[in-house]
Structure formats: C-alpha cells, structure tokens
Design a protein around this motif. Structure first.
Motif, PDB file in Angstrom:
ATOM      1  N   GLY A  26       0.826  -1.309  -0.003  1.00  0.00           N
ATOM      2  CA  GLY A  26      -0.144  -0.135  -0.053  1.00  0.00           C
ATOM      3  C   GLY A  26       0.967   1.333  -0.139  1.00  0.00           C
ATOM      4  N   LEU A  27       1.821   1.140   0.773  1.00  0.00           N
ATOM      5  CA  LEU A  27       2.893   2.307   0.833  1.00  0.00           C
ATOM      6  C   LEU A  27       3.444   2.828  -0.544  1.00  0.00           C
ATOM      7  CD1 LEU A  27       4.131   4.801   2.668  1.00  0.00           C
ATOM      8  CD2 LEU A  27       5.962   3.032   2.989  1.00  0.00           C
ATOM      9  N   TYR A  30       0.856   4.291  -2.721  1.00  0.00           N
ATOM     10  CA  TYR A  30       0.626   5.543  -2.391  1.00  0.00           C
ATOM     11  C   TYR A  30       1.653   6.573  -2.700  1.00  0.00           C
ATOM     12  CZ  TYR A  30      -0.358   9.701   0.671  1.00  0.00           C
ATOM     13  OH  TYR A  30      -0.376  10.780   0.952  1.00  0.00           O
ATOM     14  N   TRP A 251      -6.178  -2.480  -0.502  1.00  0.00           N
ATOM     15  CA  TRP A 251      -5.261  -1.379  -0.756  1.00  0.00           C
ATOM     16  C   TRP A 251      -5.930  -0.102  -1.351  1.00  0.00           C
ATOM     17  CZ3 TRP A 251      -3.479  -6.445  -2.534  1.00  0.00           C
ATOM     18  CH2 TRP A 251      -2.629  -6.826  -1.574  1.00  0.00           C
ATOM     19  N   TRP A 253      -7.143   2.205   0.249  1.00  0.00           N
ATOM     20  CA  TRP A 253      -6.673   3.463   1.036  1.00  0.00           C
ATOM     21  C   TRP A 253      -5.504   4.219   0.427  1.00  0.00           C
ATOM     22  CZ3 TRP A 253      -1.619   3.091   2.904  1.00  0.00           C
ATOM     23  CH2 TRP A 253      -1.133   1.704   2.813  1.00  0.00           C
ATOM     24  N   SER A 254      -4.391   3.263  -0.290  1.00  0.00           N
ATOM     25  CA  SER A 254      -3.190   3.429  -0.991  1.00  0.00           C
ATOM     26  C   SER A 254      -3.510   4.390  -1.976  1.00  0.00           C
ATOM     27  CB  SER A 254      -2.535   2.555  -1.432  1.00  0.00           C
ATOM     28  OG  SER A 254      -2.915   1.737  -2.265  1.00  0.00           O
TER      29      SER A 254
END
Length: 277
Positions: A26-27, A30, A251, A253-254
């Motif tokens: 996810g990071l 992002y 993911w 949210w990413s």
C-alpha cells in the motif's frame, strides 16, 4: 515445544510477514500516486534504505541466530521494494513507453511487452547478482531467498497478466504507466495459471516442512516460516486473479494520493457540458 516458543517461532513471523506485505504494498502504491516532482525524494529515500539493506545483508550473512533470520528477511524485502518503487515511478522501465495497438498479437506483442519492461528486468538480475555476491557461501541465505521469492512470484504474475486473467488490478497503475494496460489480457484463465498455482503450493509445502523439521535451528525455523508465509501470500494473490472478486479493496486506502483529473476548460464559442443540462 512450549506455547511461547511456538508463538515466537511460527505465529509471530507469519503475522509480521502478513502485515509487512499489506502495508509495504500500500505504501508503494501511495508514493507512486503522488505528484511526479515528489519521485526524486521517494527514490532518494528508497536508495538510502537500499544501501543500508545491502550493507546489512553482508553483515548478517554469517549470523545464524534468530535475529539474523529476521534482519536478513528485512534486508531482502527492502531490496525488492527498491525494485518496485523504481519501476512504478517510471525510473526503471524499458525502452518502449507507449501502448500497442489492440490488433497486435503473437510474437510482435511479446517483443513489445519485453521492451516495455526490459530495463526493469535487467535491474532485477543485477540486484540479485549483488545480493548473491554479498552473501556468497555464507550460512545465512534468508535475505537472498526472500529476494528470489519476490522475483519468482512477480515474474509469474507478469506472465499470467500478459496471457490473461480475470482481475488485472490495472487501477493501481499510476498515470504515467497507463500504457502498460495495453499489454494486459482479460480472460477467465490461461494455461500457465494452473502451473503457477501448483508451483506455489509445492513451494509453500516444502518451506513449511523445512520450518517444522525437528532438527531445524531457530534461525531455520523462523527464516523458513517467513518465506513460507511470503510465498503463501503470493499464491493467494494469484488465486484472486481468477476469482469473481478482486483483492484490490485491501489497498484502496493507498489510492488517496491519486488526483482526479481536472475538468477541461470549455473552449471559447462552445458550450460547456454543464450548460447543456
């Protein structure tokens, strides 16, 4: 074996691998969705961590303690993260940076696909060679096998997406790599997919058996548990490629860094879309 030891040697490595896999994926998505002017700082940070990881791999190569297994795994993971970030930022992709016509088939399509990711593939080979050299003939090979596990799983995923699967996860491609969608194929399944899944199952079983071997040291138990969980997660990702549901929601949210495209300004003398309603 006591419950505390079982927790520390099996459940904890499995849980940490799961959380790191989810959070790091996810990071990276992002960061690669941010404005392109931020990529230099992303790559600077990733490269700094890579240098620390490569130094660490060499330092722990002869450490066969439980801590040595954890550190080697972390270093191998950071090395692979650099590969992924370099690719998704567009820094290391390939000589071809444009989509192919829908009518392209067979060998021309495969050749174009290789050209789109050629520098990326060569970077993986170069990184693997460096990692092998840093831990050559050393007893702690967990870092090397971590990188190799990522490499094999990613190659399998690339081939399956190229040949055709139901879920392509194209929504996670940053805008500057959208041309890669033209190399994807959407279909229920391809002939390689069952082979990939079978190989993944065999890999998980062999690594799990090595982890629970009564004569395994704590270093081997923890190391092989980390690897078995990692390959197992890759196997789950493969299965989701053909299910009627996608794992992309894990993911979502990413994608917060992605900016919606600004609406085009109406040209003089022409009505804007809103004025037609």
């Amino acid at each position: 074996m006591g419950d505390r030891t079982f927790m520390a040697d099996y459940w904890l490595p499995a849980l940490v691998t799961l959380l790191v896999w989810w959070a790091s994926t996810g990071l990276i998505i992002y960061l690669d969705g941010l404005r392109r002017e931020t990529f230099r700082w992303t790559m600077l940070g990733a490269t700094s961590l890579l240098l620390v990881a490569l130094t660490g791999l060499h330092s722990v190569a002869w450490d066969t303690s439980a801590t040595g297994a954890w550190l080697a795994f972390a270093c191998g993971l950071v090395a692979w993260a650099w590969i992924e970030i370099a690719f998704l930022t567009g820094l290391v992709t390939g000589p071809r940076r444009e989509a192919i016509p829908r009518s392209t088939r067979g060998w021309p399509r495969f050749r174009a696909a290789v050209a789109a990711i050629l520098w990326h593939e060569l970077a993986i080979i170069a990184m693997a060679a460096v990692i092998v050299a840093l831990s050559w003939r050393a007893p702690n090979q967990i870092g090397t096998w971590t990188f190799v596990a990522f490499w094999v799983m990613r190659q399998s995923a690339k081939l399956n997406v190229f040949l055709g699967v139901r879920n392509l996860s194209e929504s996670f491609l940053p805008d500057h790599l959208k041309y890669l969608e033209s190399f994807f194929t959407r279909r229920p399944m391809n002939l390689l997919f069952p082979v990939s899944v079978l190989a993944g199952v065999v890999g998980v079983v062999l690594l799990a058996l090595a982890a629970v071997d009564p004569i395994a040291t704590r270093h081997e138990t923890i190391g092989f548990t980390l690897l078995a969980t990692l390959v197992g997660l890759g196997l789950i990702e493969h299965v989701f490629m053909v299910l009627p549901m996608s794992a992309d929601g894990l993911w979502k949210w990413s994608l917060a860094a992605r900016r919606a495209p600004a609406p085009a300004a109406p040209q003089e003398g022409r009505a804007s879309p809103s004025s037609l309603t």
